[in-house]
Design an enzyme around this catalytic site. Sequence first.
Site, PDB file in Angstrom:
ATOM      1  N   ARG A   1      -5.054 -12.696  -8.293  1.00 54.36           N
ATOM      2  CA  ARG A   1      -6.510 -12.583  -8.238  1.00 54.36           C
ATOM      3  C   ARG A   1      -7.068 -11.675  -9.323  1.00 54.36           C
ATOM      4  NH1 ARG A   1      -8.459 -11.289  -2.308  1.00 54.36           N
ATOM      5  NH2 ARG A   1     -10.458 -11.269  -3.363  1.00 54.36           N
TER       6      ARG A   1
ATOM      7  N   PRO B   1      -0.874  -5.018  -1.389  1.00 48.85           N
ATOM      8  CA  PRO B   1       0.318  -4.333  -0.911  1.00 48.85           C
ATOM      9  C   PRO B   1       0.031  -2.878  -0.522  1.00 48.85           C
ATOM     10  CG  PRO B   1       0.393  -4.525  -3.293  1.00 48.85           C
ATOM     11  CD  PRO B   1      -0.874  -5.183  -2.833  1.00 48.85           C
ATOM     12  N   GLU B   2       0.778  -2.393   0.464  1.00 49.17           N
ATOM     13  CA  GLU B   2       0.620  -1.013   0.925  1.00 49.17           C
ATOM     14  C   GLU B   2       1.847  -0.199   0.493  1.00 49.17           C
ATOM     15  OE1 GLU B   2      -0.500  -0.870   5.058  1.00 49.17           O
ATOM     16  OE2 GLU B   2      -1.531  -2.774   4.940  1.00 49.17           O
TER      17      GLU B   2
ATOM     18  N   HIS C   1      -0.305 -16.262 -14.368  1.00 50.13           N
ATOM     19  CA  HIS C   1      -0.906 -15.016 -13.883  1.00 50.13           C
ATOM     20  C   HIS C   1      -0.200 -13.768 -14.412  1.00 50.13           C
ATOM     21  CE1 HIS C   1      -1.908 -18.080 -10.745  1.00 50.13           C
ATOM     22  NE2 HIS C   1      -3.110 -17.610 -11.016  1.00 50.13           N
TER      23      HIS C   1
ATOM     24  N   ARG D   1     -12.768  -4.576   8.239  1.00 56.31           N
ATOM     25  CA  ARG D   1     -11.360  -4.964   8.155  1.00 56.31           C
ATOM     26  C   ARG D   1     -10.880  -5.396   9.540  1.00 56.31           C
ATOM     27  NH1 ARG D   1      -8.844  -2.573   3.822  1.00 56.31           N
ATOM     28  NH2 ARG D   1      -7.486  -4.386   4.029  1.00 56.31           N
TER      29      ARG D   1
ATOM     30  N   LYS E   1      -0.594   3.883  -3.374  1.00 56.50           N
ATOM     31  CA  LYS E   1      -0.294   2.464  -3.569  1.00 56.50           C
ATOM     32  C   LYS E   1      -0.247   2.102  -5.056  1.00 56.50           C
ATOM     33  CE  LYS E   1      -3.212   1.699   0.460  1.00 56.50           C
ATOM     34  NZ  LYS E   1      -4.284   0.850   0.982  1.00 56.50           N
TER      35      LYS E   1
END
Length: 282
Positions: free
Chosen positions: A114, A2-3, A93, A267, A61
């Site tokens: 993750r 996420p940004e 998770h 990227r 972030k």
Amino acid sequence: MPELPEVETMRRGIASAAGSTIVGAERLACTRRPILIQPRGAALARRLVGKRIDEVGRLGKRVVLRLDSGERLIFEPRMTGLVLVADPPTQEHLRFRLDLDHGPLPHVWYWDRRGLGSVRLLNERQFASQLGNGHLGPDALALTAMEMQERLGRSRRAIKVALLDQRAIAGVGNLYASEILHLARIHPAKRCDLLTADQYGEIHARMLEVLQLAIKHEGSTLSDGTYRNALNQSGGYQNHHRVYDRAGQPCLACSQTTIIRIVQAQRATFYCPNCQKKGQRR
Ligand SMILES: [Zn+2]
């Protein structure tokens, strides 16, 4: 991901925790790759319990809870982390739980599929040395166009690559950088030192426009579905993407050509070769 818009949405989702007292903190049993939680073991709960949350902030972030002790509890979602108040996407998770009293939220949860994110409690000295001046540039929403040019304008790097440098400007990531440059009609490989003051003004204005609209829509939930707001609902800004992940599809601005995908600094970058010409001076 996420940004800035996604993390700002997480921050707003738990903002009402300000004023609450922490009555419990627990690393949750999880069979997946363990996330970084500092300090380890019982020390974290021992230092947190009894402290009041004075402010729920954001640093680039990261979501930052400032405590009455001056310490800061920092949630850094990195790739797949979420800060939630209820209803996690999966139980397996869930990584960390904060129990609260004297406020509207009984719990704040940290979830991470993750497991690349972290939960860290830093005292003032650690905070200054790890995230203070020099480590993180000014927030993208708090920066002026002139400051942007001052911070980037001497660099020979490509503008898209420089926009991702959190030491220069905090908050912009890979997805929104492509969107900002398309709206600003700037080629992503254009060198920072060759951009004019007018072009920095345009990039800056479009950066604010994109980030603020994305916050209004509570961020972007991509096809993997990972990003959710604090109530486990999807964001809506993915429906407004103009170039990101649209390689081969027509440009929504000019309809003259299709969006191209290139790789810069490992990227993916997306742009329109018609709207974003490299030699173009405006
Ligand atoms: Zn175009």
